[in-house]
Each structure stands twice: as structure tokens, then as C-alpha cells.
Design a protein around this motif. Structure first.
Motif, PDB file in Angstrom:
ATOM      1  N   GLU A 111       0.716  -1.260  -0.049  1.00 61.77           N
ATOM      2  CA  GLU A 111       0.118   0.025   0.168  1.00 61.77           C
ATOM      3  C   GLU A 111       0.859   1.145  -0.244  1.00 61.77           C
ATOM      4  N   TYR A 112       0.373   2.210  -0.559  1.00 57.36           N
ATOM      5  CA  TYR A 112       1.141   3.618  -0.785  1.00 57.36           C
ATOM      6  C   TYR A 112       0.254   4.514   0.190  1.00 57.36           C
ATOM      7  N   ASP A 113       0.733   4.742   1.444  1.00 56.23           N
ATOM      8  CA  ASP A 113      -0.292   5.604   2.281  1.00 56.23           C
ATOM      9  C   ASP A 113       0.497   6.783   2.796  1.00 56.23           C
ATOM     10  N   LEU A 114       0.058   7.795   2.968  1.00 60.50           N
ATOM     11  CA  LEU A 114       0.728   8.926   3.423  1.00 60.50           C
ATOM     12  C   LEU A 114       0.289   9.129   4.995  1.00 60.50           C
ATOM     13  N   VAL A 115       1.251   9.565   5.866  1.00 64.09           N
ATOM     14  CA  VAL A 115       1.040   9.610   7.201  1.00 64.09           C
ATOM     15  C   VAL A 115       1.166  11.362   7.689  1.00 64.09           C
ATOM     16  N   GLN A 116       0.135  11.697   8.052  1.00 65.92           N
ATOM     17  CA  GLN A 116       0.373  13.250   8.631  1.00 65.92           C
ATOM     18  C   GLN A 116       0.923  13.125   9.813  1.00 65.92           C
ATOM     19  N   ILE A 117       2.109  14.146   9.926  1.00 66.48           N
ATOM     20  CA  ILE A 117       2.654  14.453  11.119  1.00 66.48           C
ATOM     21  C   ILE A 117       2.519  15.909  11.527  1.00 66.48           C
ATOM     22  N   SER A 118       1.922  16.288  12.812  1.00 70.16           N
ATOM     23  CA  SER A 118       1.886  17.407  13.027  1.00 70.16           C
ATOM     24  C   SER A 118       2.536  17.798  14.514  1.00 70.16           C
ATOM     25  N   ARG A 119       2.764  16.891  15.115  1.00 72.01           N
ATOM     26  CA  ARG A 119       3.591  16.990  16.513  1.00 72.01           C
ATOM     27  C   ARG A 119       5.168  16.346  16.505  1.00 72.01           C
ATOM     28  N   SER A 120       5.882  16.992  17.229  1.00 70.59           N
ATOM     29  CA  SER A 120       7.257  16.580  17.224  1.00 70.59           C
ATOM     30  C   SER A 120       7.496  15.020  17.801  1.00 70.59           C
ATOM     31  N   ASP A 121       6.634  14.723  18.860  1.00 70.28           N
ATOM     32  CA  ASP A 121       6.667  13.516  19.305  1.00 70.28           C
ATOM     33  C   ASP A 121       6.010  12.487  18.283  1.00 70.28           C
ATOM     34  N   ASP A 122       5.189  12.745  17.390  1.00 70.99           N
ATOM     35  CA  ASP A 122       4.708  11.760  16.336  1.00 70.99           C
ATOM     36  C   ASP A 122       6.023  11.642  15.462  1.00 70.99           C
ATOM     37  N   MET A 123       6.529  12.665  15.173  1.00 68.49           N
ATOM     38  CA  MET A 123       7.710  12.339  14.199  1.00 68.49           C
ATOM     39  C   MET A 123       8.851  11.294  14.862  1.00 68.49           C
ATOM     40  N   ALA A 124       9.093  11.595  16.249  1.00 66.43           N
ATOM     41  CA  ALA A 124      10.252  10.843  16.816  1.00 66.43           C
ATOM     42  C   ALA A 124       9.715   9.320  16.753  1.00 66.43           C
ATOM     43  N   GLU A 125       8.292   9.050  16.938  1.00 70.66           N
ATOM     44  CA  GLU A 125       7.832   7.584  16.697  1.00 70.66           C
ATOM     45  C   GLU A 125       7.870   7.045  15.398  1.00 70.66           C
ATOM     46  N   ALA A 126       7.688   7.908  14.389  1.00 71.41           N
ATOM     47  CA  ALA A 126       7.500   7.551  12.994  1.00 71.41           C
ATOM     48  C   ALA A 126       9.070   7.216  12.650  1.00 71.41           C
ATOM     49  N   ILE A 127       9.981   7.923  13.296  1.00 76.90           N
ATOM     50  CA  ILE A 127      11.610   7.736  13.062  1.00 76.90           C
ATOM     51  C   ILE A 127      11.920   6.314  13.547  1.00 76.90           C
ATOM     52  N   LYS A 128      11.432   5.886  14.830  1.00 79.94           N
ATOM     53  CA  LYS A 128      11.696   4.631  15.509  1.00 79.94           C
ATOM     54  C   LYS A 128      11.129   3.536  15.011  1.00 79.94           C
ATOM     55  N   THR A 129       9.745   3.794  14.522  1.00 80.71           N
ATOM     56  CA  THR A 129       9.284   2.654  13.976  1.00 80.71           C
ATOM     57  C   THR A 129       9.549   2.307  12.413  1.00 80.71           C
ATOM     58  N   MET A 130      10.188   3.460  11.989  1.00 81.64           N
ATOM     59  CA  MET A 130      10.708   3.399  10.667  1.00 81.64           C
ATOM     60  C   MET A 130       9.615   3.570   9.552  1.00 81.64           C
ATOM     61  N   ILE A 131       8.606   4.234   9.811  1.00 85.09           N
ATOM     62  CA  ILE A 131       7.534   4.779   8.883  1.00 85.09           C
ATOM     63  C   ILE A 131       8.570   5.525   7.846  1.00 85.09           C
ATOM     64  N   VAL A 132       9.533   6.187   8.331  1.00 89.98           N
ATOM     65  CA  VAL A 132      10.639   6.975   7.671  1.00 89.98           C
ATOM     66  C   VAL A 132      11.805   6.227   8.183  1.00 89.98           C
ATOM     67  N   ARG A 133      12.605   6.028   7.102  1.00 87.31           N
ATOM     68  CA  ARG A 133      13.960   5.586   7.381  1.00 87.31           C
ATOM     69  C   ARG A 133      15.063   5.618   6.235  1.00 87.31           C
ATOM     70  N   GLY A 134      16.064   5.489   6.433  1.00 90.36           N
ATOM     71  CA  GLY A 134      17.502   5.552   5.548  1.00 90.36           C
ATOM     72  C   GLY A 134      18.172   6.959   6.042  1.00 90.36           C
ATOM     73  N   ALA A 135      19.199   6.941   6.307  1.00 91.28           N
ATOM     74  CA  ALA A 135      20.022   8.097   6.956  1.00 91.28           C
ATOM     75  C   ALA A 135      19.613   9.433   6.356  1.00 91.28           C
ATOM     76  N   PRO A 136      19.774   9.983   5.247  1.00 90.44           N
ATOM     77  CA  PRO A 136      19.413  11.244   4.880  1.00 90.44           C
ATOM     78  C   PRO A 136      17.793  11.506   5.218  1.00 90.44           C
ATOM     79  N   ALA A 137      17.067  10.763   4.873  1.00 93.91           N
ATOM     80  CA  ALA A 137      15.422  10.988   5.047  1.00 93.91           C
ATOM     81  C   ALA A 137      15.380  10.971   6.516  1.00 93.91           C
ATOM     82  N   ILE A 138      15.901  10.209   7.389  1.00 95.37           N
ATOM     83  CA  ILE A 138      15.888  10.448   8.795  1.00 95.37           C
ATOM     84  C   ILE A 138      16.184  11.655   9.368  1.00 95.37           C
TER      85      ILE A 138
END
Ligand code: MRU
Length: 352
Positions: free
Chosen positions: A28-55
Motif C-alpha cells: 500500500e502507498y499510504d501517506l502519514v500526516q505528522i503535526s507533532r514532534s513526538d509523532d515524528m520521533a515515533e515515525a523515525i523509531k518505527t521506521m515509517i521514515v528510514r534511511g539516513a538522509p531521510a531520517i
């Protein structure tokens, strides 16, 4: 330059960030909306976003989102609270140095900016957007420099890559896959061999997906097939990305990269690392000092929802390994290709 089917994993849209959910691809090609810093931290941790430069790009936006949440109008107090945001974002993933590079750049920018808190917040958004666009341009430059480093023969190369160092792992275009894209555009690519990359299968799920999007011929291999393919002379060159490169050129990248480099050496196949200067950690003299992330064993004992081993067994799940500099033919950066031992000459070019 025009490119088709561009993939941008991290996008600022109106007042929030949109991330391509990399845990859902290719199904699936899903977009996740991030509006808060803690949600961004969680997205990095859970690898919704991954890869060194993208992180790094995602963390920069995470810093802005955190700055936006701070209520005080006192500048000194604002900077104290911003440091707390930085600390939370830094605690997400330990190996990719772009995370720390981008966060430190955001904190430094805030400290160096004169003006009221509202102005600091505005400047932080602009800085995150700048980090985003710079990374895109950097990847395109890496792709073009990589083209010059590729073996002159044969005209159409078979390039093997590991993990996903593509558009999804950067602001767009990719590092190792940036070189592949440039080679494809110039008629210098026969095909890509993509290692599946156990345990999270970034090669199978993400690299193969990106190639298919652009019609780049791609053959999927399991991680243990590289030696066989090189013995059969099926691979002309290896190009991989990096999560952190020490000053002497030792390179941390996805687990399995080191064995790939050994196999390439044994078969006289050139082995290139493609990475922006933001991935180089000049504070570390060699790769033994690079922190290696260990992830949840579930990634090893389960494929999808299926357990693949007896419950009694024990696990080890390092997410990265370190390839010694002597196994690396060259490091492809946005400023040109450099031998690992000569990396220090690029130190003053690193954006701060
Ligand atoms: O654990 P991941 O998927 O974040 O690991 C990614 C890699 O190892 C990539 O090869 C590296 O970050 C380079 S991305 C341009």
C-alpha cells in the motif's frame, strides 16, 4: 533535469509533514500526516521514515514541530525547551549520523538567530525546508559524480546494491540508487541486482518498488546469493549507501554490507559507497566507535505474521555492520569521488 515518477518520502505541506509510510510498501502507498514532534520521533523509531538522509530531513521538521509547540515567549527558556525536543528526537535511532547532524544544525541555527521566539520558529521552518531541498540536490550531484566513477566497461553495467539507499531513504533520488538512476538515464545500466536485505527486507520491499516505478530492470536476490553471482561474473560493480562514515572511511551501513564488501574484494568487483557529506562523522577516527543499533528480535524470528523458528532459540539483531575502509574502492559524495583514506580533505566542505 526532468525525472519521471519522482518519490519524495518527506514533504512539508501547508502546516504539517507528510511521510510515505515505508512500513506499508509495496502493498500500500499510504501517506502519514505528522503535526507533532513526538509523532515524528515515533515515525523515525518505527521506521515509517528510514534511511539516513531521510531520517535527517524528518528530524529537522520534527525540530520545527517541537519549536512550534513551545509556549514560552522568553528566548532563553525557548532554547532550553528546544534542547529537550532535540534530546527526544535524538533518542530514536543511534547509528544514522544524519539524525544528529540535522538536529544539531537546527539547534545551532536557533541559538545564532537574533530576534523574538516567533521569528526563531519561522527561521527553524525555513532551515528544515533548506535541509530538505539541499538533500535532494546533493543526491542528484552524487548520482552524477557516481556516473564518472563507474567502470568504463561494459557500456551497460550490472549494479548490485544492498538495502534501500534510494529516493525513499533520502529527500528524493537517492544515493546508491541515485547513481543507478543517473546510469539508467545515460544508457549505462543493464540491470540492478537488489539484495532482499534481511531482516526488514528493504531491498525486496523498497528498492525493488522504486525500480519498478521507473521501469529500471531489477532482479531480486536473497542476501546469500551475491558470492554466487559474482563468481558467475554477473555483477560489474557494487554501490551501497551509508549510515555513518568515520574519518578514516570505515563505513556503517545495513547489516550484510560488510560481507558483501568481502565477497566483492574476493572477486575483484569494485565496491563503492555513495553518501552525502552529512553522513561523515569526522569526530570518530574509525568505525569501531560507531554505535550499532540493535533492534527488536521480532524482526528476526518472524516474517510477516509467521514465526520461523522454535520459541526456545535466542536472538541477535544488529541493524548495521561496519565495512573497513580498505574494502571500499571509493566514496561517492556530492563533491566528487574520494578514496576512503582521503576523506579528511573534504572536512571543510561539510555544511554546518
Ligand atoms: O534501517 P534503515 O532502513 O534505516 O537502514 C538504511 C540503510 O542502511 C541505508 O543503506 C542507508 O541509510 C543509506 S540511505 C541513503
Amino acid at each position: 533535469m526532468t525525472f519521471t515518477n519522482q518519490v519524495y518520502p518527506v514533504v512539508w505541506y501547508e502546516d504539517h509533514v507528510l511521510l510515505i509510510d515505508q512500513t506499508r510498501l509495496p502493498e500500500e502507498y499510504d501517506l502519514v500526516q505528522i503535526s507533532r514532534s513526538d509523532d515524528m520521533a515515533e515515525a523515525i523509531k518505527t521506521m515509517i521514515v528510514r534511511g539516513a538522509p531521510a531520517i535527517g530531513v524528518a528530524a529537522a521538521y520534527g525540530m520545527y514541530l517541537g519549536a512550534r509547540e513551545i509556549e514560552t515567549r522568553d528566548r532563553d527558556q525557548f532554547l532550553v525547551e528546544l534542547e529537550a525536543v532535540a534530546k527526544r528526537l535524538k533518542a530514536t535511532r543511534p547509528t544514522a549520523v544524519n539524525l544528529f547532524w540535522a538536529i544539531d544544525r537546527m539547534v545551532r541555527t536557533a541559538k545564532q538567530t537574533i530576534g523574538p521566539v516567533e521569528y526563531l520558529q519561522e527561521v527553524l521552518l525555513k532551515t528544515a525546508q533548506l535541509i530538505n531541498t539541499e538533500d535532494l540536490q546533493t543526491c542528484q550531484a552524487i548520482g552524477d559524480h557516481g556516473l564518472l566513477a563507474l567502470p568504463p566497461e561494459p557500456q551497460q553495467l550490472r549494479i548490485l546494491t544492498h538495502c534501500n539507499a534510494g529516493a525513499l531513504a533520502t529527500a528524493g533520488y537517492g544515493t546508491a540508487l541515485g547513481v543507478v538512476r543517473s546510469a539508467w538515464r545515460e544508457g549505462r545500466l543493464e540491470r540492478v541486482y537488489a539484495d532482499e536485505t534481511r531482516p526488514r527486507l528493504q531491498g525486496a520491499k523498497l528498492t525493488a518498488w522504486e525500480c519498478v516505478q521507473e521501469g529500471i530492470p531489477v532482479t531480486l536476490l536473497t542476501d546469500s546469493m551475491a558470492a554466487h553471482c559474482m563468481q558467475r561474473k554477473m555483477v560489474d560493480v557494487v554501490v551501497v549507501g551509508a549510515d555513518r562514515i568515520a574519518a578514516n572511511g570505515d563505513t556503517a551501513n545495513k547489516i550484510g554490507t560488510y560481507s558483501l564488501a568481502l565477497v566483492a574484494k574476493a572477486h575483484n568487483v569494485p565496491f563503492f559507497v555513495a553518501a552525502p557529506l552529512s553522513t561523515i562523522d569526522f569526530n570518530l577516527s574509525d568505525g569501531s566507535q560507531i554505535p550499532i543499533e540493535e533492534r527488536d528480535p521480532v524482526e528476526v524470528y518472524q516474517i510477516g505474521d509467521t514465526r520461523i523458528c522454535p520459541p526456545e532459540v535466542e536472538f541477535y539483531n544488529p541493524a548495521f555492520d561496519v565495512t573497513p575502509a580498505e574494502l571500499i574502492t571509493g566514496i561517492i559524495t556530492e563533491h566528487g569521488v574520494v578514496k576512503p583514506g582521503e576523506l579528511v580533505n573534504f572536512r571543510e566542505k561539510q555544511a554546518v
